[in-house]
Structures are given as structure tokens and as C-alpha cells.
Design a protein around this motif. Structure first.
Motif, PDB file in Angstrom:
ATOM      1  N   ILE A 157       0.880  -1.151  -0.019  1.00  0.00           N
ATOM      2  CA  ILE A 157       0.086   0.003   0.031  1.00  0.00           C
ATOM      3  C   ILE A 157       1.021   1.369  -0.046  1.00  0.00           C
ATOM      4  N   TYR A 158       0.585   1.970  -0.947  1.00  0.00           N
ATOM      5  CA  TYR A 158       1.396   3.260  -1.312  1.00  0.00           C
ATOM      6  C   TYR A 158       0.759   4.529  -0.990  1.00  0.00           C
ATOM      7  N   LEU A 159       1.432   5.639  -0.507  1.00  0.00           N
ATOM      8  CA  LEU A 159       0.666   7.014  -0.452  1.00  0.00           C
ATOM      9  C   LEU A 159       1.848   7.766  -1.233  1.00  0.00           C
ATOM     10  N   HIS A 160       1.017   8.309  -2.597  1.00  0.00           N
ATOM     11  CA  HIS A 160       1.835   9.072  -3.356  1.00  0.00           C
ATOM     12  C   HIS A 160       1.932  10.609  -3.135  1.00  0.00           C
ATOM     13  N   GLN A 161       3.207  10.947  -2.538  1.00  0.00           N
ATOM     14  CA  GLN A 161       3.107  12.366  -2.122  1.00  0.00           C
ATOM     15  C   GLN A 161       3.952  13.300  -2.887  1.00  0.00           C
ATOM     16  N   GLY A 162       4.911  12.690  -3.617  1.00  0.00           N
ATOM     17  CA  GLY A 162       5.579  13.243  -4.604  1.00  0.00           C
ATOM     18  C   GLY A 162       6.774  12.540  -5.238  1.00  0.00           C
ATOM     19  N   SER A 163       7.667  13.198  -5.827  1.00  0.00           N
ATOM     20  CA  SER A 163       9.037  12.608  -6.357  1.00  0.00           C
ATOM     21  C   SER A 163      10.171  13.278  -6.067  1.00  0.00           C
ATOM     22  N   TYR A 164      11.319  12.759  -6.403  1.00  0.00           N
ATOM     23  CA  TYR A 164      12.634  13.288  -6.432  1.00  0.00           C
ATOM     24  C   TYR A 164      12.604  14.287  -7.810  1.00  0.00           C
ATOM     25  N   TRP A 165      13.672  15.391  -7.514  1.00  0.00           N
ATOM     26  CA  TRP A 165      13.429  16.260  -8.829  1.00  0.00           C
ATOM     27  C   TRP A 165      15.014  16.838  -8.624  1.00  0.00           C
ATOM     28  N   LEU A 166      15.499  16.962  -9.864  1.00  0.00           N
ATOM     29  CA  LEU A 166      16.607  17.784 -10.063  1.00  0.00           C
ATOM     30  C   LEU A 166      15.950  19.011 -10.504  1.00  0.00           C
ATOM     31  N   THR A 167      16.367  20.182  -9.723  1.00  0.00           N
ATOM     32  CA  THR A 167      16.170  21.476  -9.883  1.00  0.00           C
ATOM     33  C   THR A 167      17.242  22.651  -9.957  1.00  0.00           C
ATOM     34  N   LYS A 168      17.099  23.664 -10.697  1.00  0.00           N
ATOM     35  CA  LYS A 168      18.033  24.709 -10.872  1.00  0.00           C
ATOM     36  C   LYS A 168      17.198  25.938 -11.129  1.00  0.00           C
ATOM     37  N   LEU A 169      17.788  27.062 -10.795  1.00  0.00           N
ATOM     38  CA  LEU A 169      17.137  28.540 -10.927  1.00  0.00           C
ATOM     39  C   LEU A 169      16.908  28.650 -12.366  1.00  0.00           C
ATOM     40  N   HIS A 170      15.751  29.236 -12.923  1.00  0.00           N
ATOM     41  CA  HIS A 170      15.747  29.369 -14.452  1.00  0.00           C
ATOM     42  C   HIS A 170      16.931  30.306 -14.884  1.00  0.00           C
ATOM     43  N   ALA A 171      17.366  31.325 -14.008  1.00  0.00           N
ATOM     44  CA  ALA A 171      18.213  32.470 -14.434  1.00  0.00           C
ATOM     45  C   ALA A 171      19.385  31.875 -14.631  1.00  0.00           C
ATOM     46  N   GLN A 172      19.875  30.815 -14.042  1.00  0.00           N
ATOM     47  CA  GLN A 172      21.200  30.296 -13.932  1.00  0.00           C
ATOM     48  C   GLN A 172      21.542  29.525 -15.197  1.00  0.00           C
ATOM     49  N   LYS A 173      22.631  29.763 -15.851  1.00  0.00           N
ATOM     50  CA  LYS A 173      23.038  29.129 -17.036  1.00  0.00           C
ATOM     51  C   LYS A 173      24.066  27.956 -16.486  1.00  0.00           C
ATOM     52  N   GLU A 174      23.937  26.859 -17.313  1.00  0.00           N
ATOM     53  CA  GLU A 174      24.754  25.572 -16.933  1.00  0.00           C
ATOM     54  C   GLU A 174      26.063  25.429 -17.814  1.00  0.00           C
ATOM     55  N   SER A 175      27.047  25.112 -16.946  1.00  0.00           N
ATOM     56  CA  SER A 175      28.146  24.998 -17.592  1.00  0.00           C
ATOM     57  C   SER A 175      28.246  23.579 -18.212  1.00  0.00           C
ATOM     58  N   GLN A 176      29.367  22.899 -19.094  1.00  0.00           N
ATOM     59  CA  GLN A 176      29.394  22.105 -19.780  1.00  0.00           C
ATOM     60  C   GLN A 176      29.453  20.970 -18.570  1.00  0.00           C
ATOM     61  N   ALA A 177      30.347  21.095 -17.553  1.00  0.00           N
ATOM     62  CA  ALA A 177      30.209  20.176 -16.221  1.00  0.00           C
ATOM     63  C   ALA A 177      28.911  19.955 -15.787  1.00  0.00           C
ATOM     64  N   GLN A 178      28.353  20.906 -15.511  1.00  0.00           N
ATOM     65  CA  GLN A 178      26.759  20.722 -14.978  1.00  0.00           C
ATOM     66  C   GLN A 178      25.981  19.859 -16.024  1.00  0.00           C
ATOM     67  N   ILE A 179      26.001  20.143 -16.986  1.00  0.00           N
ATOM     68  CA  ILE A 179      25.387  19.292 -18.122  1.00  0.00           C
ATOM     69  C   ILE A 179      25.674  18.003 -17.993  1.00  0.00           C
ATOM     70  N   HIS A 180      26.913  17.674 -17.886  1.00  0.00           N
ATOM     71  CA  HIS A 180      27.355  16.292 -17.864  1.00  0.00           C
ATOM     72  C   HIS A 180      26.707  15.679 -16.570  1.00  0.00           C
ATOM     73  N   PHE A 181      27.013  16.432 -15.303  1.00  0.00           N
ATOM     74  CA  PHE A 181      26.193  15.666 -14.235  1.00  0.00           C
ATOM     75  C   PHE A 181      24.697  15.484 -14.415  1.00  0.00           C
ATOM     76  N   LYS A 182      24.028  16.545 -14.943  1.00  0.00           N
ATOM     77  CA  LYS A 182      22.709  16.518 -15.140  1.00  0.00           C
ATOM     78  C   LYS A 182      22.134  15.196 -16.073  1.00  0.00           C
ATOM     79  N   HIS A 183      23.057  14.903 -17.341  1.00  0.00           N
ATOM     80  CA  HIS A 183      22.723  13.894 -18.112  1.00  0.00           C
ATOM     81  C   HIS A 183      23.007  12.601 -17.415  1.00  0.00           C
ATOM     82  N   TRP A 184      24.225  12.591 -16.759  1.00  0.00           N
ATOM     83  CA  TRP A 184      24.594  11.233 -16.019  1.00  0.00           C
ATOM     84  C   TRP A 184      23.454  10.944 -15.019  1.00  0.00           C
ATOM     85  N   LEU A 185      22.904  11.667 -14.120  1.00  0.00           N
ATOM     86  CA  LEU A 185      21.895  11.657 -13.154  1.00  0.00           C
ATOM     87  C   LEU A 185      20.631  11.146 -13.716  1.00  0.00           C
ATOM     88  N   LEU A 186      20.347  11.811 -14.855  1.00  0.00           N
ATOM     89  CA  LEU A 186      18.878  11.239 -15.563  1.00  0.00           C
ATOM     90  C   LEU A 186      19.092   9.702 -16.049  1.00  0.00           C
TER      91      LEU A 186
END
Length: 297
Positions: A257-286
Motif C-alpha cells: 500500500i503506497y501513499l503518493h506524495q511526490g517525487s525526487y527532482w533535479l532543480t535549478k534556478l531559471h536564471a542560472q546558466k549551466e556549464s558543460q560540467a553541470q550538463i554532464h552531471f545532469k545527463h548522468w543523473l537522469l
């Protein structure tokens, strides 16, 4: 010893001599005379006040002091060579700072970090834990991994995976329960959300008692589950975060029996630009999470 006074030529002469255990062969590699190599090593020995080699007619043997010094000098020259190669090739180390919910960090991310390091050896991760609340600007974080519905102000959120809550307890307590209502015989361990157990009982078709439920509140699922395993009660936590304990049968899930309250999310601020290293981490995590590239705003 002051770093500006380090005898680099002498240490290099020692390193190559130790490699060949012969001053003449070391001289050939260094393109100098045998006498010059011998003199450099003697100068280093004099500066250190110890003998580094046992000199014999057929060659050299390292003394105990030489054996101690050799791996240190070898490592230092290797690190220096690697750093110079990186500079000459325009390669530099990059840092990605990630704030992570503690349960996710310890039970999901940590076991997978070796894969990331193997794939991206020039990216250094800086991981700080939080209890689902953090300020990325004030804390200098590139990403936040948190639990929720995916809606945060001025934030881009990419879902990693859902993490429904379910009852978890040690095997001895699990064996005493035959129906969901049996959880009411124990102290209910929960997070700071006061209605979680009531909602789970509704999912289980169990009437919620009018009297206040006996509960202990935790700000971390890790601490909550540890308390459950020590016999303090029954935890309401995301089973996906505790698969190892379930597999090892240190923990059991008595009801499907499960209670669905949410998920885990990767988040960042809209205004923040991503470096290539950050993009590598994001793609790896996904990829690790088996998630797609969709984001909600």
C-alpha cells in the motif's frame, strides 16, 4: 622545508636512479654525466641528513629512508606532469555543487558516485545535504535534488523518479501484522507532514482513529527508518530509498500500500546558466534514474 628551496633536479636524479638502481643508466636517461647524477643524489642526501642508496660495485639498492622517500617523490612528479599536460592541452578541472536531500544522498546517490567519477574524472562534485529546504543562491549551489510535487518558484525542475511512502518495519514486527489496521498497535514514525499516516490509512481502507495517533516525528527518513529497525515503531518512508535493507531482510514492507506524495527532482534556478560540467552531471543523473529529459516549470 620551504617549497621554494626544494631541490627538484636532485629529486629527479634520485627518482631516475631509483628506477634503474644504477647511476650510469640514470645519466643516460637524463642526458647528463654519471658524475652529475651522483653529485645531485649526494646533495639531496646531505640536505636530508640520510643515505638514500646503498652503493655496491654492481649497482645500487635503496636504503629504508630511500624506500620511504621514493613513492612520495614519484607521486609528486606524476602529479606535476599531469597538471602541466592538462594546462598545455587547455584542460582544467571543473566543480559542480549539488545540494541533496539527505536520504537521497546516502541511500541512492552515494552508491553510484564511483560510476560518475570514472566517466568524468576532471569534474569534482561538492555535495551538501539538506532537509528539503535550501537556498541555492546563498549556498552557491548549481543544483538542488529535492522531494516534492515539482513546483518551486523561478525554478526548472526535472523529475528523477516517484518515491511513494509505505509502511516499513523490522522483520519481527512485520511478522505480528496480518492487516493494515495492525500498524495502529505501534508507535507511528513520520516526517514533519502531520497527515501522512492518516492519508496512508485512508489508502489502506482503515478508519482513522479520532484520538491523536501516537507518533514520533523525524526530519530525515534515514533516522526514521533507523528508529524503526531499533524497534521504536513503524516508519512511513519511500521504499525505493531502502532497497538494500529490504533485500538484506533487515527491513520489511508488510503491505503493498503506497501513499503518493511526490517525487525526487533535479532543480535549478531559471536564471542560472549551466556549464558543460553541470550538463554532464545532469545527463548522468537522469540516465542513472532512468528519467527522460522533460522538465516542468
Amino acid at each position: 622545508m620551504n617549497i621554494t628551496h626544494l631541490p627538484l633536479n636532485a629529486m629527479r636524479a634520485f627518482l631516475v636512479s631509483a628506477k634503474h638502481l644504477n647511476f650510469t643508466k640514470a645519466a643516460v636517461e637524463l642526458c647528463v654525466t654519471q658524475a652529475a647524477v651522483s653529485q645531485q643524489v649526494k646533495m639531496l642526501e646531505a640536505q636530508l641528513g640520510v643515505s638514500l642508496f646503498i652503493r655496491q660495485s654492481r649497482g645500487l639498492n635503496l636504503t629504508e629512508e630511500g624506500s620511504i622517500l621514493l613513492p612520495v617523490v614519484k607521486g609528486a612528479f606524476e602529479n606535476l606532469s599531469e597538471a602541466m599536460d592538462m594546462l598545455m592541452q587547455g584542460i582544467r578541472r571543473e566543480v559542480v555543487s549539488v545540494g541533496v536531500v539527505g536520504t537521497f544522498a546516502v541511500n541512492w546517490l552515494l552508491p553510484r558516485l564511483a560510476d560518475f567519477q570514472a566517466r568524468y574524472p576532471l569534474i569534482d562534485l561538492r555535495i551538501s545535504t539538506h532537509n528539503n529546504k535550501a537556498d541555492p543562491v546563498a549556498e552557491g549551489l548549481d543544483y538542488l535534488i529535492r522531494f516534492g510535487k515539482g513546483s518551486w518558484h523561478a525554478t526548472e525542475a526535472t523529475e528523477l523518479f516517484p518515491a511513494p511512502l509505505t509502511a516499513l518495519c523490522p522483520p519481527d514486527i512485520g511478522r505480528t501484522m496480518t492487516a493494515p489496521k495492525d500498524v495502529l498497535n505501534y508507535t507511528l514514525l513520520r516526517s514533519y507532514q502531520p497527515d501522512e499516516w492518516s492519508l496512508w490509512l485512508n489508502e489502506a481502507k482503515v478508519a482513522v482513529p479520532k484520538a491523536k495517533l501516537s507518533a514520533i516525528v523525524f526530519d530525515s527518513s534515514i533516522a526514521m527508518v533507523e528508529a524503526a529497525m531499533q524497534g521504536y515503531g513503524i516508519a512511513l518512508a519511500p521504499s525505493v530509498m531502502f532497497e538494500r535493507l529490504l533485500t538484506e531482510e533487515k527491513l520489511v514492507q508488510p503491505f503493498d500500500i503506497y501513499l503518493h506524495q511526490g517525487s525526487y527532482w533535479l532543480t535549478k534556478l531559471h536564471a542560472q546558466k549551466e556549464s558543460q560540467a553541470q550538463i554532464h552531471f545532469k545527463h548522468w543523473l537522469l540516465a542513472q534514474a532512468g528519467a527522460g529529459d522533460g522538465a516542468s516549470e
